[in-house]
Motif scaffolding. Structure first.
Motif: not given
Length: 75
Positions: A8-32
């Protein structure tokens, strides 16, 4: 039971990292998109302020324009 908590701890950590990457990719898409000029997001921001029935649309509806042209040609 401890083994499940570790997964559960590993899953929570990787899921949080995954969502953070998706968020920054979306912000970059909007900026571009804003920099390229394909979208003007300030118009969408003003939509909440200028929300009347007879307001000018933010973007023209190309499908609707084609339908009206076809109707005019058929008449």
């Amino acid at each position: 039971m401890e083994h499940i908590r570790e997964w559960q701890a590993f899953g929570y950590f990787f899921f949080t990292v995954f969502l953070t990457v998706i968020l920054y990719a979306y912000i970059l898409h909007l900026y571009r998109a804003e920099k390229k000029g394909t979208r003007n997001y300030e118009k969408y921001g003003n939509l909440a302020l200028d929300d009347e029935l007879h307001s000018e649309p933010v973007e023209p509806n190309e499908n609707r324009n084609e339908e009206t042209k076809e109707k005019k040609e058929q008449s």
